[in-house]
Enzyme design. Structure first.
Site, PDB file in Angstrom:
ATOM      1  CE1 TYR A 126      -3.601  -2.395   0.011  1.00  0.00           C
ATOM      2  CE2 TYR A 126      -4.412  -1.276   1.970  1.00  0.00           C
ATOM      3  CZ  TYR A 126      -4.604  -2.185   0.955  1.00  0.00           C
ATOM      4  OH  TYR A 126      -5.778  -2.889   0.877  1.00  0.00           O
ATOM      5  CD  GLU A 242      -4.018  -2.689   8.803  1.00  0.00           C
ATOM      6  OE1 GLU A 242      -2.810  -2.704   9.041  1.00  0.00           O
ATOM      7  OE2 GLU A 242      -4.540  -1.905   7.983  1.00  0.00           O
TER       8      GLU A 242
END
Length: 368
Positions: A126, A242
């Site tokens: 990311y 997450e």
């Protein structure tokens, strides 16, 4: 099976298996110590997988379909037993739920079994040098090349990239599209020409994460999750996972760290100082707040809950690092230094406040 019986089963299994060559793993591999005992911890992951403890919370038929109470029981018993820091958590808690929610049947069939068996490790592609908290600003590109995609760009702060077999990468596939559009979520094999991993050496002398360079790296067209251009929706879905049940696993490590700080405070006499004892009590109370917030939001989470959780745990963990340094001196420097990054990585706390504000203002604007 009752929850108490399940908890006893977890406790007995850990007591029977965290012995012999695995006994030295107890308490290792936590935050700031991810470099410890990696080969043996990898074997331990496969031990967990063979016993069915990986994928515990995945819905059937992909996993055991354990309810939240059983997942909490596993995390708590794992902490009490001193289970080592996990190496397969990115695949288990981030990618697997993403594939279950957004992937194809073929993708689930291909990737979930190796995650459950801990025979393939994953990392997360990311953050970039110019796109950390502002995730939509990623500049890594992916272009079609026959039956696949060619990826070019750089990712940074990539945990486990040096041992990962695969990386899920957020890349821009339509540079002409607006900022939050034109992104795609690609599953990219790491062991190939065009992928270079460079560990980032920290002030501690260790390397907990890496830079990853993609120079024409290839992945098959079947390895895109969702449609081309749908990457923002899928990527933010991963971020929600997450900070969902996975946060309970994070708190396992926090509880173990707090126990170590309390032991050091008693040994050094710091616990006898009323001011520091109050700080230690506040740390214990804060950990209970983290736990109950996570449990409260698991059943019916809102869009802002993950950001609230980040704002709760990041400052708490930094304060724990300060306490550790006061109680343990130089021996606690690693934890202290690691916690300095808590309010930055995973989306800075400033960004989390913006997300909460946007969510609340959006709710206000939708009222009749």
């Amino acid at each position: 099976m009752s929850h108490d019986r399940f908890r006893g089963e977890v406790r007995d299994w850990l007591a029977a298996h965290l012995t012999g060559r695995y006994a030295d793993l107890a308490g290792t591999g936590g935050p700031g110590r991810e470099h410890e005992n990696v080969p043996l911890r990898m074997e331990w992951e496969r031990e967990l997988g063979a016993a069915g403890w990986i994928g515990l919370g995945w819905p059937e038929p992909y996993g055991a379909g354990a309810d939240v109470a059983r997942q909490v029981a596993f995390f708590e018993e794992y902490a009490h037993a001193g289970g080592p820091g996990r190496l397969s958590h990115i695949g288990e808690y981030l990618l697997a739920p993403t594939l279950i929610a957004y992937g194809t049947a073929e993708q689930r069939e291909r990737f979930l079994p190796p995650i459950a068996a801990a025979t393939e490790l994953w990392c997360q592609g990311y953050s970039e040098p110019g796109a950390g908290s502002d995730l939509a600003a990623v500049r890594t590109r992916a272009v079609r090349d026959g039956d696949g995609w060619r990826i070019t760009g750089q990712k940074v702060w990539t945990s486990l990239a040096h041992i990962a077999d695969w990386c899920f990468v957020l890349a821009r596939t339509d540079p002409a599209a607006p900022k939050h559009h034109g992104l795609s979520y690609l599953l990219v094999p790491m062991d190939q020409p065009g992928v270079t991993v460079r560990p980032i050496t920290q002030i501690t002398g260790t390397s907990e994460f890496n830079e990853v360079y993609f120079d024409g790296a290839y992945t098959e067209a079947a390895n895109i999750v969702g449609a081309p251009g749908d990457g923002w929706r899928v990527a933010t879905g991963t971020l929600a996972f997450e900070r969902g049940v996975a946060t309970l696993g994070q708190q396992v490590g926090f509880a173990r760290e707090l126990d170590a700080v309390l032991a050091a405070a008693r040994a050094s006499g710091l616990y006898d100082d009323p001011v520091h004892r109050d700080r230690l009590v506040d740390a214990w109370i804060g950990l209970q707040v983290l736990r109950h917030h996570a449990l409260r939001t698991l059943d019916a989470p809102s869009a802002a809950d993950p950001s609230v959780a980040k704002l709760l745990w990041a400052p708490w963990h930094q304060r724990l690092g300060e306490l550790a340094l006061a109680a343990g001196g130089p021996d606690a420097q690693q934890l202290f230094l690691f916690t300095r990054a808590d309010t930055i990585y995973g989306g800075s706390n400033e960004i989390q406040r913006n997300i909460i504000a946007d969510h609340l203002l959006g709710r206000v604007s939708r009222r009749p």
